[in-house]
Design a protein around this motif. Structure first.
Motif, PDB file in Angstrom:
ATOM      1  N   HIS A   1       5.145   1.507   3.676  1.00 43.93           N
ATOM      2  CA  HIS A   1       5.893   2.436   4.532  1.00 43.93           C
ATOM      3  C   HIS A   1       6.648   3.505   3.737  1.00 43.93           C
ATOM      4  O   HIS A   1       7.262   4.383   4.321  1.00 43.93           O
ATOM      5  CB  HIS A   1       6.823   1.675   5.476  1.00 43.93           C
ATOM      6  CG  HIS A   1       6.115   1.156   6.684  1.00 43.93           C
ATOM      7  ND1 HIS A   1       5.397  -0.026   6.668  1.00 43.93           N
ATOM      8  CD2 HIS A   1       5.977   1.665   7.925  1.00 43.93           C
ATOM      9  CE1 HIS A   1       4.865  -0.219   7.869  1.00 43.93           C
ATOM     10  NE2 HIS A   1       5.196   0.794   8.640  1.00 43.93           N
ATOM     11  N   GLN A   2       6.588   3.434   2.414  1.00 45.59           N
ATOM     12  CA  GLN A   2       7.118   4.518   1.586  1.00 45.59           C
ATOM     13  C   GLN A   2       6.064   5.624   1.551  1.00 45.59           C
ATOM     14  O   GLN A   2       4.945   5.449   2.017  1.00 45.59           O
ATOM     15  CB  GLN A   2       7.404   4.026   0.167  1.00 45.59           C
ATOM     16  CG  GLN A   2       8.506   3.000   0.093  1.00 45.59           C
ATOM     17  CD  GLN A   2       8.635   2.412  -1.305  1.00 45.59           C
ATOM     18  OE1 GLN A   2       7.949   2.809  -2.243  1.00 45.59           O
ATOM     19  NE2 GLN A   2       9.506   1.427  -1.438  1.00 45.59           N
ATOM     20  N   ARG A   3       6.426   6.753   0.994  1.00 48.48           N
ATOM     21  CA  ARG A   3       5.491   7.880   0.941  1.00 48.48           C
ATOM     22  C   ARG A   3       4.577   7.746  -0.281  1.00 48.48           C
ATOM     23  O   ARG A   3       5.008   7.941  -1.419  1.00 48.48           O
ATOM     24  CB  ARG A   3       6.270   9.195   0.889  1.00 48.48           C
ATOM     25  CG  ARG A   3       5.380  10.403   1.005  1.00 48.48           C
ATOM     26  CD  ARG A   3       6.234  11.651   1.191  1.00 48.48           C
ATOM     27  NE  ARG A   3       5.439  12.839   1.228  1.00 48.48           N
ATOM     28  CZ  ARG A   3       4.902  13.347   2.343  1.00 48.48           C
ATOM     29  NH1 ARG A   3       5.089  12.751   3.489  1.00 48.48           N
ATOM     30  NH2 ARG A   3       4.184  14.444   2.296  1.00 48.48           N
ATOM     31  N   HIS A   4       3.341   7.406  -0.037  1.00 46.66           N
ATOM     32  CA  HIS A   4       2.316   7.289  -1.079  1.00 46.66           C
ATOM     33  C   HIS A   4       1.025   7.910  -0.567  1.00 46.66           C
ATOM     34  O   HIS A   4       0.790   7.970   0.638  1.00 46.66           O
ATOM     35  CB  HIS A   4       2.018   5.825  -1.417  1.00 46.66           C
ATOM     36  CG  HIS A   4       3.169   5.054  -1.942  1.00 46.66           C
ATOM     37  ND1 HIS A   4       3.688   5.236  -3.199  1.00 46.66           N
ATOM     38  CD2 HIS A   4       3.915   4.081  -1.373  1.00 46.66           C
ATOM     39  CE1 HIS A   4       4.696   4.406  -3.390  1.00 46.66           C
ATOM     40  NE2 HIS A   4       4.860   3.693  -2.288  1.00 46.66           N
TER      41      HIS A   4
ATOM     42  N   ASP B   1       1.601   3.250  -6.894  1.00 49.57           N
ATOM     43  CA  ASP B   1       2.889   3.896  -7.145  1.00 49.57           C
ATOM     44  C   ASP B   1       2.886   4.666  -8.461  1.00 49.57           C
ATOM     45  O   ASP B   1       3.922   5.113  -8.908  1.00 49.57           O
ATOM     46  CB  ASP B   1       3.990   2.826  -7.147  1.00 49.57           C
ATOM     47  CG  ASP B   1       5.375   3.426  -7.040  1.00 49.57           C
ATOM     48  OD1 ASP B   1       5.503   4.572  -6.590  1.00 49.57           O
ATOM     49  OD2 ASP B   1       6.333   2.740  -7.389  1.00 49.57           O
TER      50      ASP B   1
ATOM     51  N   ALA C   1       7.057  -2.974   3.140  1.00 50.18           N
ATOM     52  CA  ALA C   1       8.039  -1.970   2.714  1.00 50.18           C
ATOM     53  C   ALA C   1       7.393  -0.946   1.783  1.00 50.18           C
ATOM     54  O   ALA C   1       7.623   0.255   1.907  1.00 50.18           O
ATOM     55  CB  ALA C   1       9.227  -2.656   2.021  1.00 50.18           C
ATOM     56  N   PHE C   2       6.565  -1.403   0.862  1.00 50.82           N
ATOM     57  CA  PHE C   2       5.878  -0.508  -0.068  1.00 50.82           C
ATOM     58  C   PHE C   2       4.970   0.458   0.686  1.00 50.82           C
ATOM     59  O   PHE C   2       4.994   1.666   0.446  1.00 50.82           O
ATOM     60  CB  PHE C   2       5.058  -1.321  -1.075  1.00 50.82           C
ATOM     61  CG  PHE C   2       4.219  -0.481  -1.990  1.00 50.82           C
ATOM     62  CD1 PHE C   2       4.785   0.132  -3.097  1.00 50.82           C
ATOM     63  CD2 PHE C   2       2.865  -0.300  -1.753  1.00 50.82           C
ATOM     64  CE1 PHE C   2       4.015   0.919  -3.946  1.00 50.82           C
ATOM     65  CE2 PHE C   2       2.097   0.479  -2.585  1.00 50.82           C
ATOM     66  CZ  PHE C   2       2.667   1.084  -3.693  1.00 50.82           C
TER      67      PHE C   2
END
Length: 78
Positions: free
Chosen positions: A21-24, A77, A18-19
């Motif tokens: 697949h976030q925008r980073h 993050d 999940a992390f």
């Protein structure tokens, strides 16, 4: 006996997925000429479930990877 703090904060496989697949952005480190480390920030995505990135074929990071395929990345993050 103390509680292992690292085990208390370790992400599950689902949390990691999940992390990621976030925008980073990721910091990508390759080994440059003479063994020097080159670190660049890159956007990434997924291709067939694997992390992937796109860059110019003549970029320094590609030249580095062709010479020495070792690479590491860090996604954070802030």
């Amino acid at each position: 006996m103390g509680v292992n703090q690292r085990a208390q904060i370790k992400m599950t496989d689902e949390e990691i997925d999940a992390f990621l697949h976030q925008r980073h952005a990721m910091s990508m480190a390759t080994i440059g000429p003479g063994g020097r480390i080159q670190v660049v920030a890159m956007w990434y995505g997924f291709l067939d479930g694997d992390i992937a990135f796109e860059t110019k074929a003549k970029s320094q990071k590609v030249l580095n990877i062709r010479r020495d395929p070792r690479m590491t990345v860090m996604v954070e993050d802030g």
